[in-house]
Design a protein around this motif. Structure first.
Motif, short mmCIF file in Angstrom:
data_model
loop_
_atom_site.label_atom_id
_atom_site.label_comp_id
_atom_site.label_asym_id
_atom_site.label_seq_id
_atom_site.Cartn_x
_atom_site.Cartn_y
_atom_site.Cartn_z
N TYR A 109 -0.07 -3.10 -14.03
CA TYR A 109 -0.79 -4.16 -13.15
C TYR A 109 0.20 -5.20 -12.42
O TYR A 109 0.04 -5.27 -11.17
CB TYR A 109 -1.62 -5.04 -14.04
N GLY A 112 1.95 -3.25 -9.60
CA GLY A 112 1.12 -3.03 -8.40
C GLY A 112 1.33 -4.41 -7.60
O GLY A 112 1.21 -4.37 -6.40
N ALA A 137 -2.65 -4.76 -6.83
CA ALA A 137 -2.69 -4.68 -8.26
C ALA A 137 -3.63 -3.21 -8.73
O ALA A 137 -3.37 -2.38 -9.39
CB ALA A 137 -2.91 -5.63 -9.02
N SER A 139 -4.83 -1.17 -6.81
CA SER A 139 -4.62 -0.02 -6.07
C SER A 139 -3.54 1.02 -7.03
O SER A 139 -3.74 2.08 -7.07
CB SER A 139 -3.78 -0.07 -4.61
N ALA A 140 -2.60 0.30 -7.67
CA ALA A 140 -1.79 0.90 -8.73
C ALA A 140 -2.50 1.48 -9.85
O ALA A 140 -2.45 2.55 -10.48
CB ALA A 140 -0.92 -0.29 -9.34
N HIS A 197 -2.13 -2.54 0.09
CA HIS A 197 -2.71 -1.36 -0.75
C HIS A 197 -1.81 -0.17 -1.02
O HIS A 197 -1.83 0.33 -2.16
CB HIS A 197 -3.86 -1.09 -0.15
N GLY A 200 0.97 -1.00 -3.68
CA GLY A 200 0.45 -1.00 -4.98
C GLY A 200 0.22 0.56 -5.63
O GLY A 200 0.43 0.80 -6.61
N PHE A 201 -0.38 1.24 -4.70
CA PHE A 201 -0.46 2.58 -4.96
C PHE A 201 0.61 3.52 -5.21
O PHE A 201 0.73 4.12 -6.31
CB PHE A 201 -1.32 3.36 -3.73
N GLY A 204 1.79 2.43 -8.48
CA GLY A 204 1.11 3.11 -9.61
C GLY A 204 1.51 4.77 -9.99
O GLY A 204 1.72 5.10 -11.08
#
Length: 225
Positions: A109, A112, A137, A139-140, A197, A200-201, A204
């Protein structure tokens, strides 16, 4: 909807986000919170390189700029924004927290949050609109969820391993979805920080497998493409 496991960290994050929004709503300080705690690319640029943006040079900022990537992740533009983010956080967060463990979940988290701010800043370091919301976050979390729990995984493409193909496919799909959403809402009052977005992705995708290596992820009872 699958039966959701308990998630101590997930629940704490939801409660924190809701409480921050409620305090802003009750006191009428929602806009002030967004100004002070939102992530301004231009403000970070001013701190790093000296004042060069359109932001007031003498504004008495209450929140240090280095903390704003974190504080911005607990602020939301409205009730709908908050509700959508918290719905995804509850569903996806609890599944991931059960699979990775609380400590690894928190690390994901946090990554992200940082990844969202970093990519947003890299794309537009002089932006004078604050970014708020937990979407980076979350998105992660979505990236890790799709990567770890998808049953129909891409096959290797020549010398390229299937895992790499899967990561590239997910990154391309998420980027495309966000670019289309930006196009759809162009010219409206609704601003979407698509690069946050995407940042963050990506965070992840990068961390999902290393964080899960010492775990056997619990597979949800439904299928994903």
């Amino acid at each position: 909807m699958p039966n959701l496991p308990r998630g101590v960290a997930t629940n704490a994050l939801v409660i924190a986000n809701v409480l921050v929004w409620l305090v802003g709503f009750v006191t009428g300080w929602t806009e002030r919170f967004q100004v002070e705690g939102g992530f301004w690319s231009a403000r970070l640029s001013d701190a790093l390189h000296g004042h060069a943006s359109a932001l007031p040079a003498d504004y008495p900022w209450a929140v240090p700029v280095w903390l704003t990537p974190v504080t911005s992740a607990f602020l939301h533009a409205g009730l709908f924004h908050l509700a959508m983010n918290m719905l995804v956080l509850v569903v996806v967060g609890r599944m991931l927290e059960a699979a990775l463990g609380t400590e690894r979940f928190i690390l994901l988290y946090a990554a992200g949050i940082i990844g969202a701010a970093a990519v947003h800043y890299a794309i537009d370091p002089m932006a004078t609109v604050p970014v708020v919301g937990a979407s980076g976050a979350i998105s992660a979390l979505l990236a890790a969820y799709f990567l770890l729990f998808s049953r129909r995984k891409p096959q290797a493409f020549g010398p390229v391993p299937g895992l790499v193909v899967h990561i590239v496919w997910l990154a391309a799909a998420w980027t495309g979805i966000n670019l289309l959403s930006q196009l759809a809402f162009a010219g409206t009052a609704l601003g979407i920080a698509i690069w946050a977005h995407i940042g963050g992705f990506i965070a992840g995708l990068v961390l999902a497998v290393p964080l899960a290596q010492s775990h056997r992820p619990r597979r949800p009872r439904h299928d994903l493409p």
